[in-house]
Design a protein around this motif. Sequence first.
Motif, short mmCIF file in Angstrom:
data_model
loop_
_atom_site.label_atom_id
_atom_site.label_comp_id
_atom_site.label_asym_id
_atom_site.label_seq_id
_atom_site.Cartn_x
_atom_site.Cartn_y
_atom_site.Cartn_z
N SER A 60 11.05 -7.85 15.48
CA SER A 60 10.73 -7.49 14.10
C SER A 60 10.19 -8.69 13.31
O SER A 60 9.56 -8.51 12.27
CB SER A 60 11.97 -6.93 13.40
N PRO A 81 11.10 -8.19 8.23
CA PRO A 81 11.74 -7.32 7.24
C PRO A 81 12.43 -8.13 6.14
O PRO A 81 12.99 -9.19 6.40
CB PRO A 81 12.79 -6.55 8.04
N TYR A 82 12.39 -7.60 4.92
CA TYR A 82 13.10 -8.23 3.80
C TYR A 82 14.57 -7.85 3.88
O TYR A 82 14.92 -6.71 4.15
CB TYR A 82 12.52 -7.78 2.45
N ARG A 83 15.42 -8.83 3.61
CA ARG A 83 16.86 -8.63 3.67
C ARG A 83 17.45 -8.71 2.27
O ARG A 83 17.18 -9.66 1.54
CB ARG A 83 17.50 -9.70 4.54
N LEU A 88 18.57 -4.64 5.79
CA LEU A 88 17.12 -4.67 5.83
C LEU A 88 16.57 -3.61 4.89
O LEU A 88 17.08 -2.50 4.82
CB LEU A 88 16.61 -4.41 7.25
N ARG A 90 12.87 -1.70 3.09
CA ARG A 90 11.56 -1.20 3.54
C ARG A 90 10.44 -2.19 3.24
O ARG A 90 9.32 -1.99 3.64
CB ARG A 90 11.28 0.14 2.87
N ALA A 92 8.67 -6.12 3.27
CA ALA A 92 8.51 -7.23 4.20
C ALA A 92 8.79 -8.52 3.45
O ALA A 92 8.77 -8.56 2.22
CB ALA A 92 7.10 -7.24 4.77
N CYS A 120 1.90 -7.04 7.69
CA CYS A 120 2.93 -6.31 6.95
C CYS A 120 2.41 -4.95 6.50
O CYS A 120 3.13 -3.94 6.57
CB CYS A 120 3.41 -7.13 5.75
N HIS A 125 4.81 -1.52 5.49
CA HIS A 125 5.61 -2.02 4.37
C HIS A 125 4.86 -1.79 3.06
O HIS A 125 3.64 -1.90 3.00
CB HIS A 125 5.92 -3.50 4.54
#
Length: 175
Positions: A60, A81-83, A88, A90, A92, A120, A125
């Motif tokens: 990922s 992916p953005y945390r 995680l 939806r 980036a 992305c 995303h």
Amino acid sequence: MSGLRIREMTLADCDRVAEIRVGGWRSAYQGLIPQSYLDGLSVEEDAELRRARLTQGDGSVVNLVAEDAGGELVGWACHGPYREGEVLTRDAELYAIYVHPRHLGQGVGRALLARSVAGCAAAGHGRVLLWVLKGNDRARRFYERAGFRADGAEEPFEVDGVAVPEVRYARTLPR
């Protein structure tokens, strides 16, 4: 920079990527992060971390490198992916982008950023987010020229006992 090639990073690239990353920290963050931390950065330890992340990842996270016309690695970017904490989302996130200090201002960063943003968008995303040191005016201008805007979120992280403020930037991606 003519002849620039962007490609996915391989294990063979980890040592050079670590040199670029550590050199980037020491150059870009001087005066923004405690010098004791910058002085303690190790290219060898960073290379080991790059290798571990590359081999143990789930696919990922995308690592890209920029090669000049002679095949020398001159930049690195990483996105995935953005945390939100451990969750995680939806969106980036551009985790990192570094250009060797000798190659700043030659379009390497723009090329890496464009490829990351395109990746992305292709992955579906809706936005790309990133965190930048609040005092890093050069980086902030770079991202703003690329269509990113500060979204109001700020958060410090601690480095050698010092709180270093970061600002979140966002860019909406085409559907």
